[in-house]
Design an enzyme around this catalytic site. Structure first.
Site, PDB file in Angstrom:
ATOM      1  N   GLU A   2       0.909  -1.110  -0.054  1.00 55.84           N
ATOM      2  CA  GLU A   2      -0.051  -0.008   0.100  1.00 55.84           C
ATOM      3  C   GLU A   2       0.850   1.194   0.033  1.00 55.84           C
ATOM      4  O   GLU A   2       1.785   1.457   0.778  1.00 55.84           O
ATOM      5  CB  GLU A   2      -0.868  -0.076   1.206  1.00 55.84           C
ATOM      6  CG  GLU A   2      -2.100  -0.923   1.244  1.00 55.84           C
ATOM      7  CD  GLU A   2      -1.710  -2.332   2.088  1.00 55.84           C
ATOM      8  OE1 GLU A   2      -0.526  -2.698   1.994  1.00 55.84           O
ATOM      9  OE2 GLU A   2      -2.757  -2.794   2.387  1.00 55.84           O
ATOM     10  N   ASP A  36     -10.342   8.081 -22.868  1.00 61.69           N
ATOM     11  CA  ASP A  36     -10.238   6.632 -22.360  1.00 61.69           C
ATOM     12  C   ASP A  36      -9.594   5.791 -23.624  1.00 61.69           C
ATOM     13  O   ASP A  36     -10.552   5.580 -24.518  1.00 61.69           O
ATOM     14  CB  ASP A  36     -11.677   6.150 -22.003  1.00 61.69           C
ATOM     15  CG  ASP A  36     -11.674   4.574 -21.575  1.00 61.69           C
ATOM     16  OD1 ASP A  36     -10.773   4.043 -21.960  1.00 61.69           O
ATOM     17  OD2 ASP A  36     -12.747   4.097 -21.088  1.00 61.69           O
ATOM     18  N   LYS A  61      -4.914  -4.758 -23.935  1.00 60.05           N
ATOM     19  CA  LYS A  61      -5.617  -4.964 -25.359  1.00 60.05           C
ATOM     20  C   LYS A  61      -4.465  -4.699 -26.325  1.00 60.05           C
ATOM     21  O   LYS A  61      -3.650  -5.359 -26.308  1.00 60.05           O
ATOM     22  CB  LYS A  61      -6.747  -3.912 -25.368  1.00 60.05           C
ATOM     23  CG  LYS A  61      -7.762  -4.107 -24.403  1.00 60.05           C
ATOM     24  CD  LYS A  61      -9.103  -3.048 -24.758  1.00 60.05           C
ATOM     25  CE  LYS A  61     -10.243  -3.491 -23.747  1.00 60.05           C
ATOM     26  NZ  LYS A  61     -10.171  -2.659 -22.306  1.00 60.05           N
TER      27      LYS A  61
HETATM   28  N1  DSN Z   1     -14.580  -5.701 -22.508  1.00 59.73           N
HETATM   29  C1  DSN Z   1     -14.018  -4.372 -23.279  1.00 59.73           C
HETATM   30  C2  DSN Z   1     -14.185  -4.828 -24.720  1.00 59.73           C
HETATM   31  O1  DSN Z   1     -14.327  -5.641 -25.132  1.00 59.73           O
HETATM   32  O2  DSN Z   1     -14.148  -3.740 -25.482  1.00 59.73           O
HETATM   33  C3  DSN Z   1     -14.217  -3.393 -22.663  1.00 59.73           C
HETATM   34  O3  DSN Z   1     -14.775  -3.242 -21.421  1.00 59.73           O
END
Ligand code: DSN
Length: 424
Positions: A58, A203, A233
């Site tokens: 923390e 975002d 991603k």
């Molecule tokens: N679940 C993600 C997507 O597939 O875009 C975003 O939250």
């Protein structure tokens, strides 16, 4: 898969072992086209699975509440410094557990309860965490919307955006999406935000890797204040989130306080190590090539779909993803398309299209993208062929022989492009 790496799980828990090995085979033998998914390197996996999971930390590097932090501080500082270099900014908080917690922390850091956010409508490509009525955050803050002016080109209605901003005086103007295939005009967002005294937040969860790889514009270069993102991603890191601040030290301090102690407890140091490793990979020239190829592959798919006169929402793509109206183009729902493509070995997701007359669980569209197949080394030739196979499958959804042949062809393609283990 090299099953030796899971030999302790195999010895003590056959059920979990079977699920993991089956999932590994699924990932290897099919074409992954959910645009928010990717394959991480073995180095990122090792960091995720490391003994750093044992540690409570923390606080922030140099200012922790528990002892024994000499090595966790090294790891978190590496992640922070690499994130700053990747995105050309002065402050990074790498502790958010994922994209949704990152957005919630950002809201609390920048606003008081009852304040207003102006974000993209979910039905036009926005995200649940941008204030969908079903979310808890919608009870705390007030969310107003902008949309596309023209669904066929994807142009955002900047006049409407400005009018809504002047009327509602939002504290935050939010750019970003989870199902929008076009570039945004960040300068316009900044101009409107200045007029009404709002913060600009992007975002960038879907396109963070494409920005880091310099294939798409960085909103910070156009004056945005804050970026929130996931790390798993296009950025090809572990599951997790991050909040970046361009230059405002006070804002960065408020964001740190909102993340911890405001909303979270101990950071997941194994994931932060995974972020550091992934950001190290993203700083290489090879990652820039990867980001460029993701876009080239998406364009190659766009051409096949357009030549076949399939209706693409926004008319095409500038990034890694495409949205097709399969109901209009093939007479099947997005759900049917998802299911039949799954049968031949292509994984993607059904998706609402803008102003969809159908329902979220049985919408008109599908959403698909190129980040994962590009990680496997596939180029535009393979991307085009996969697009052709998608069309053939949707046109022949009840022809078992045809689908069997396409499934065999895709399996052969997957065998020729195994999931790589190392990107450096
Ligand atoms: N679940 C993600 C997507 O597939 O875009 C975003 O939250």
């Amino acid at each position: 898969m090299n099953t030796n790496e899971y030999n302790y799980i195999q010895k003590q828990d056959e059920e979990v072992f079977a699920a993991i090995t089956n999932e590994a085979a699924r990932q290897a033998n099919g074409i992954e086209m959910i645009p928010s998914e990717n394959y991480v390197s073995r180095a990122v996996l090792e960091a995720n699975g490391s003994i750093l999971t044992n540690k409570y930390s923390e606080g922030y590097p140099g200012k922790r509440y528990y002892g024994g932090q000499e090595f966790t501080d090294v790891v978190e500082t590496l992640a922070i410094e690499r994130a700053k270099e990747l995105f050309n900014c002065e402050y990074a908080n790498v502790q958010p557990l994922s994209g949704a917690p990152a957005n919630v922390a950002m809201y609390f850091a920048l606003m008081e309860p009852g304040d207003t956010v102006l974000g993209m409508d979910l039905s036009h490509g926005g995200h649940l965490t941008h204030g969908h009525p079903t979310t808890e955050i919608n009870k705390v803050f007030n969310f107003v919307r902008y949309k596309m002016k023209d669904i066929e080109t994807g142009e955002i209605d900047y006049d409407e955006l400005r009018a809504v901003a002047l009327e509602h005086k939002p504290k935050i103007i939010l750019a970003g999406f989870s199902a929008y295939p076009r570039e945004l005009d960040y300068k316009k967002f900044v101009e409107i935000a200045k007029e009404v005294g709002a913060y600009t937040v992007a975002d960038m969860a879907h396109i963070a890797g494409l920005i880091a790889g310099k294939a798409l514009r960085n909103p910070f270069d156009d004056g945005f204040d804050v970026i929130t993102t996931t790390t798993h991603k296009t950025l090809r890191g572990p599951r997790g989130g991050m909040i970046l601040t361009r230059e405002d030290a006070d804002l960065a301090k408020r964001i740190n306080k909102a993340v911890f102690p405001g909303l979270q407890g101990g950071p997941h140091m194994n994931l932060i190590a995974g972020k550091a490793v992934a950001f190290g990979e993203a700083l290489t020239p090879a990652f820039r090539e990867y980001a460029k190829q993701v876009l080239i592959n998406a364009k190659a798919m766009e051409k096949v779909f357009k030549d076949a006169e399939v209706r693409l929402i926004t008319g095409g793509t500038d990034n890694h993803l495409l949205l097709a109206d399969v109901h209009t183009s093939f007479g099947i729902s997005g759900k049917e398309a998802e299911e039949v493509l799954d049968e031949v070995g292509i994984t993607l997701n059904k998706n609402m299209i803008a102003d969809d007359p159908r329902t979220p669980l049985d919408p008109s569209g599908i959403r698909f993208g190129t980040p994962a197949l590009t990680t496997r080394g596939m180029k535009e030739g393979e991307a085009s062929r996969i697009a052709e196979i998608m069309i053939e499958t949707m046109r022949n959804k009840d022809d078992e022989n045809k689908k069997g042949g396409l499934r065999t062809e895709l399996e052969a393609l997957c065998n020729s492009f195994p999931i790589p283990e190392c990107f450096m």
